[in-house]
Design a protein around this motif. Structure first.
Motif, PDB file in Angstrom:
ATOM      1  N   VAL A  71       0.856  -1.184   0.000  1.00 29.71           N
ATOM      2  CA  VAL A  71       0.000   0.000   0.000  1.00 29.71           C
ATOM      3  C   VAL A  71       0.894   1.237   0.000  1.00 29.71           C
ATOM      4  O   VAL A  71       1.726   1.410   0.900  1.00 29.71           O
ATOM      5  CB  VAL A  71      -0.933   0.022   1.227  1.00 29.71           C
ATOM      6  CG1 VAL A  71      -1.788   1.287   1.220  1.00 29.71           C
ATOM      7  CG2 VAL A  71      -1.820  -1.218   1.242  1.00 29.71           C
ATOM      8  N   SER A  74      -1.786  -1.129  -4.040  1.00 33.79           N
ATOM      9  CA  SER A  74      -2.723  -0.002  -4.049  1.00 33.79           C
ATOM     10  C   SER A  74      -1.931   1.291  -3.953  1.00 33.79           C
ATOM     11  O   SER A  74      -1.103   1.455  -3.053  1.00 33.79           O
ATOM     12  CB  SER A  74      -3.700  -0.102  -2.875  1.00 33.79           C
ATOM     13  OG  SER A  74      -4.507  -1.261  -2.979  1.00 33.79           O
ATOM     14  N   TYR A  88      -2.417   5.261  -3.548  1.00 32.66           N
ATOM     15  CA  TYR A  88      -3.391   6.280  -3.177  1.00 32.66           C
ATOM     16  C   TYR A  88      -2.923   7.690  -3.516  1.00 32.66           C
ATOM     17  O   TYR A  88      -3.672   8.652  -3.324  1.00 32.66           O
ATOM     18  CB  TYR A  88      -3.705   6.185  -1.684  1.00 32.66           C
ATOM     19  CG  TYR A  88      -4.523   4.961  -1.351  1.00 32.66           C
ATOM     20  CD1 TYR A  88      -5.906   4.968  -1.489  1.00 32.66           C
ATOM     21  CD2 TYR A  88      -3.908   3.784  -0.925  1.00 32.66           C
ATOM     22  CE1 TYR A  88      -6.661   3.844  -1.199  1.00 32.66           C
ATOM     23  CE2 TYR A  88      -4.653   2.654  -0.633  1.00 32.66           C
ATOM     24  CZ  TYR A  88      -6.030   2.692  -0.778  1.00 32.66           C
ATOM     25  OH  TYR A  88      -6.772   1.573  -0.498  1.00 32.66           O
ATOM     26  N   SER A 141      -3.519  -4.328  -9.639  1.00 31.30           N
ATOM     27  CA  SER A 141      -3.219  -3.161  -8.811  1.00 31.30           C
ATOM     28  C   SER A 141      -4.266  -2.075  -9.027  1.00 31.30           C
ATOM     29  O   SER A 141      -5.044  -2.109  -9.979  1.00 31.30           O
ATOM     30  CB  SER A 141      -1.815  -2.627  -9.115  1.00 31.30           C
ATOM     31  OG  SER A 141      -1.695  -2.297 -10.483  1.00 31.30           O
ATOM     32  N   LYS A 142      -4.276  -1.096  -8.115  1.00 30.30           N
ATOM     33  CA  LYS A 142      -5.254  -0.005  -8.165  1.00 30.30           C
ATOM     34  C   LYS A 142      -4.532   1.327  -8.038  1.00 30.30           C
ATOM     35  O   LYS A 142      -3.781   1.544  -7.086  1.00 30.30           O
ATOM     36  CB  LYS A 142      -6.290  -0.164  -7.052  1.00 30.30           C
ATOM     37  CG  LYS A 142      -7.171  -1.396  -7.190  1.00 30.30           C
ATOM     38  CD  LYS A 142      -8.140  -1.516  -6.030  1.00 30.30           C
ATOM     39  CE  LYS A 142      -9.105  -2.683  -6.235  1.00 30.30           C
ATOM     40  NZ  LYS A 142      -8.381  -3.970  -6.335  1.00 30.30           N
ATOM     41  N   ARG A 152      -5.245   5.240  -7.607  1.00 27.94           N
ATOM     42  CA  ARG A 152      -6.288   6.191  -7.227  1.00 27.94           C
ATOM     43  C   ARG A 152      -5.967   7.616  -7.658  1.00 27.94           C
ATOM     44  O   ARG A 152      -6.834   8.488  -7.593  1.00 27.94           O
ATOM     45  CB  ARG A 152      -6.487   6.160  -5.706  1.00 27.94           C
ATOM     46  CG  ARG A 152      -6.801   4.786  -5.137  1.00 27.94           C
ATOM     47  CD  ARG A 152      -8.023   4.158  -5.787  1.00 27.94           C
ATOM     48  NE  ARG A 152      -8.440   2.950  -5.086  1.00 27.94           N
ATOM     49  CZ  ARG A 152      -9.353   2.106  -5.537  1.00 27.94           C
ATOM     50  NH1 ARG A 152      -9.949   2.339  -6.705  1.00 27.94           N
ATOM     51  NH2 ARG A 152      -9.677   1.029  -4.853  1.00 27.94           N
TER      52      ARG A 152
END
Length: 322
Positions: A111, A133, A135, A154-155, A157
């Protein structure tokens, strides 16, 4: 797997979708951290919460672990010092680093709360961000990947920048979620690139502008919600957009494909932009393959004020562009 007395007590019960393999897990089906805990504590510096550590100290620890790893591939088997699985990062600064490790730099399920900057970095060995992730912003502009790189599941943002990167081996962006703008402008991919199943949820023009794909592109079952662009991109092998949905405008202006273009089942909800220099201007649109549903309009960029409506277009045979 059991930790030593000073070992980090962090364990990861793999999430779904699982980015780990059975080889990563112990007999209880969990991943155990290989790093030492900090003095008097039960977690290593990578797994402590972001608020309880300094970003600069974490960056130094990451680079030390990488620099201590084998630089020869035949010595990398069994080395776990570059495993940062499930780690919690604030700002991580890897810009201008020449990372020679042949062990996989493993950030799976990590993260990143703050910016990850790896601008102009060189990764000589494999890099894996599967299930991570992000952010905050991600910056890989100008970086070089000499081995496989993976961002599967994966993400992102925030803004993700991969402009002018060089990738010599396989690149995996399958099932990735991009919630903000993502840019690959001017990048060069020498081996296959796969974006199958990914989501692009933000509008930005020129995503792949002037990028070059030596072994083609797999862009299947992708959901594109904002404007998207392949302007002046060059593909030296096949391109597949099968079952991909473009919910807004998409630009193919002056795109060149030295192979087949597969649009079977693709869906275009808004404008498609071509030029008369493109191998797929609307006059030559039958050079593609598959059946495409277009509920919007096709507007050639050299005649932008002229709207040529399509409700359903049949692409009958493969292109043969040289």
């Amino acid at each position: 797997m059991s930790n030593s007395q000073r070992g980090c007590e962090y364990e990861l019960d793999p999430p779904e979708p699982n980015c780990l393999t059975e080889e990563d897990l112990d007999e209880d089906g969990v991943w155990c951290c290989p790093h030492d805990a900090r003095a008097g504590e039960n977690l290593c510096i990578f797994h402590k919460s972001k608020s309880k550590k300094e970003s600069e100290e974490v960056t130094r620890a990451v680079l030390k672990a990488i620099n201590d790893s084998p630089i020869k591939s035949d010595q990398s088997n069994g080395y776990r010092g570059t495993e940062f699985i499930g780690a919690k990062f604030g700002q991580l600064e890897l810009s201008d680093q020449n990372i020679k490790s042949q062990s996989t730099i493993d950030f799976r399920c990590a993260v990143f709360h703050d910016e990850l900057s790896a601008e102009e970095a060189v990764f000589e060995g494999p890099v894996d961000f599967g299930g991570a992730s992000f952010y905050s912003r991600v910056n890989f502009n100008g970086s070089s990947f000499e081995s496989d790189v993976c961002f599967s599941n994966s993400k992102f943002r925030d803004l993700a920048q991969f402009k002018s990167i060089s990738a010599r081996h396989h690149v995996d962006f399958t099932d990735v979620v991009f919630d903000d703008a993502v840019l690959f402008r001017g990048s060069v991919f020498q081996e296959p690139v796969d974006f199958s199943g990914s989501e692009f949820n933000h509008t930005v023009s020129g995503n792949f502008m002037e990028s070059e794909f030596e072994c083609g592109l797999v862009f299947e079952r992708v959901n594109v919600r904002g404007d998207f662009g392949f302007e002046r991109a060059k593909f030296n092998s096949d391109v597949s957009l099968r079952m991909t949905r473009f919910n807004s405008s998409v630009a193919f202006e002056e795109m060149k494909i030295n192979g087949n273009l597969n649009l079977d089942g693709a869906e275009f909800k808004d404008h498609i932009y071509f030029t008369n220099k493109s191998p797929y201007s609307y006059e030559e649109i039958s050079d593609a393959v598959g059946e495409v549903q277009i509920s919007g309009e096709v507007t050639p960029s050299h005649r932008r004020n002229y709207k040529y409506p399509y409700e359903r277009v049949l692409f009958s045979h493969a292109s043969d562009n040289e």
